[in-house]
Structures are given as structure tokens and as C-alpha cells.
Design a protein around this motif. Structure first.
Motif, PDB file in Angstrom:
ATOM      1  N   ARG A 163     -34.604  12.286  21.496  1.00  0.00           N
ATOM      2  CA  ARG A 163     -34.507  10.928  21.990  1.00  0.00           C
ATOM      3  C   ARG A 163     -35.652  10.687  22.774  1.00  0.00           C
ATOM      4  NH1 ARG A 163     -29.154   9.624  23.308  1.00  0.00           N
ATOM      5  NH2 ARG A 163     -29.790   7.970  24.725  1.00  0.00           N
ATOM      6  N   ASP A 165     -35.843   7.768  25.885  1.00  0.00           N
ATOM      7  CA  ASP A 165     -35.156   6.680  26.907  1.00  0.00           C
ATOM      8  C   ASP A 165     -35.995   6.047  27.913  1.00  0.00           C
ATOM      9  OD1 ASP A 165     -32.341   6.871  25.565  1.00  0.00           O
ATOM     10  OD2 ASP A 165     -32.617   9.099  26.225  1.00  0.00           O
ATOM     11  N   SER A 169     -34.907   0.656  27.384  1.00  0.00           N
ATOM     12  CA  SER A 169     -34.160   0.882  26.220  1.00  0.00           C
ATOM     13  C   SER A 169     -32.593   0.889  26.955  1.00  0.00           C
ATOM     14  CB  SER A 169     -34.121   2.307  25.733  1.00  0.00           C
ATOM     15  OG  SER A 169     -34.180   3.392  26.482  1.00  0.00           O
ATOM     16  N   LEU A 170     -32.569   1.149  28.125  1.00  0.00           N
ATOM     17  CA  LEU A 170     -30.912   1.347  28.715  1.00  0.00           C
ATOM     18  C   LEU A 170     -30.243  -0.106  28.540  1.00  0.00           C
ATOM     19  CD1 LEU A 170     -31.222   3.535  31.767  1.00  0.00           C
ATOM     20  CD2 LEU A 170     -30.617   4.245  29.238  1.00  0.00           C
TER      21      LEU A 170
END
Length: 177
Positions: A163, A165, A169-170
Motif C-alpha cells: 500500500r 498511503d 488518500s485518508l
């Protein structure tokens, strides 16, 4: 399996003219995004066994805010050699990690961090890999997995990007919950 968490420091304050680069602190956005990324690691169960952190003020502050979100004390080493290190220099530091460390967090700087992540990742999450290679955002975390017996054995093309992040993207993840 070995898991490597490569994190770029959160957004730093560039408004203080004359302040040495290594002494720049986080700005307001950085102080907000670092704990969010730490909370994500906690939610995902990605608790490091060891953290290696550049000695720059912004990386130390980032790590402290991340660590505050993770249950339990994580051993940390502050390494001057990680300050603006090249990808090769970072890889050398990572390869010296003791074999009993299963998950390693490295908090460092661009461009070396992004170059290292891009070279280590052979496959995995293709959209995330593309985003990561395009721009390793501040407070971004690349999670790479290695099927190697020790840290000395990791190298280019041997990792799988699980992944990537970023604080942006959160925002999408929160609305999906």
C-alpha cells in the motif's frame, strides 16, 4: 516475512528565513497529518518493531506524532546518516537492521526515500505504485513486504508494495468507512 514502512516527514515550515534546513520544524498541516498517519498504522496493525529516524527536526517531530498514536513503546534510533541520504545509503542502513526486527519504520527525506521505495518495489498494488513513483508526498508511507530471511537480503525488485498511503488518500478512506 519482513515489512518495511518508508515514511517521508510531514509538511515542514519553510517560512523561517535563515533557519538551517536541518532545523526546520513542521508547519500546521504537518502537525495535523502526522498523527493521522500514525492512527492509520495503528488501525492497520502495522506497529514497527524498530524505527530509524533522520535527526532533522521535521523527521523527529513527525515520528513523535506518529508514535503517539501507536500502542506500546517502539524502540527508536535517530541516525544522522539518514538526513538527506541517497537511496543506496538508506538501503545500507536498512540492511544492517537486526534479524529479529520483523517490521521496520524509516522516517526520512526525498528524493532518496522515493527512489528507494521505487527501486525496491517489483509489484503489488499497481495504482499505488504509480502514485508513489509519481510523487512521494509529505507524510506518505509506502508499505513494502519482503519474503527474505533477513534485512541483509533485501534489494531492488525484491519487495511487494502492499500500500501507499498519504494524508490525501485518508480523506477517501474516511468517506468509505
Amino acid at each position: 516475512m519482513r515489512r518495511l514502512l518508508l515514511m517521508r516527514h510531514a509538511k515542514s515550515d519553510q517560512s523561517m528565513l535563515g533557519l538551517a534546513d536541518e532545523r526546520r520544524p513542521l508547519n500546521k498541516r504537518g502537525r495535523a497529518s502526522a498523527p493521522e498517519m500514525g492512527a492509520l498504522l495503528a488501525r492497520l496493525g502495522l506497529t514497527p518493531d524498530l524505527a530509524l529516524v533522520s535527526t532533522a527536526k521535521r523527521t523527529r517531530e513527525t515520528y513523535t506524532l506518529v508514535a503517539d498514536q501507536i500502542a506500546g513503546a517502539v524502540p527508536v534510533e535517530y541516525l544522522p546518516a539518514l538526513y538527506l541520504a541517497s537511496a543506496d545509503a538508506m538501503l545500507g542502513i536498512i540492511r544492517a537492521t537486526p534479524p529479529d526486527v520483523g517490521t521496520l519504520l524509516v522516517v526520512a527525506h526525498e528524493p532518496g526515500l522515493g527512489q528507494l521505495a521505487g527501486s525496491l518495489a517489483k509489484g503489488g498494488d499497481k495504482p499505488a505504485l504509480k502514485r508513489m513513483r509519481r510523487k512521494f508526498s509529505t507524510a506518505g508511507i509506502a508499505t513494502l513486504a519482503f519474503k527474505t530471511p533477513d534485512w541483509l537480503s533485501i534489494g531492488p525488485g525484491l519487495g511487494t508494495l502492499e500500500r501507499f498511503d498519504t494524508p490525501k488518500s485518508l480523506v477517501g478512506m474516511a468517506s468509505a468507512d
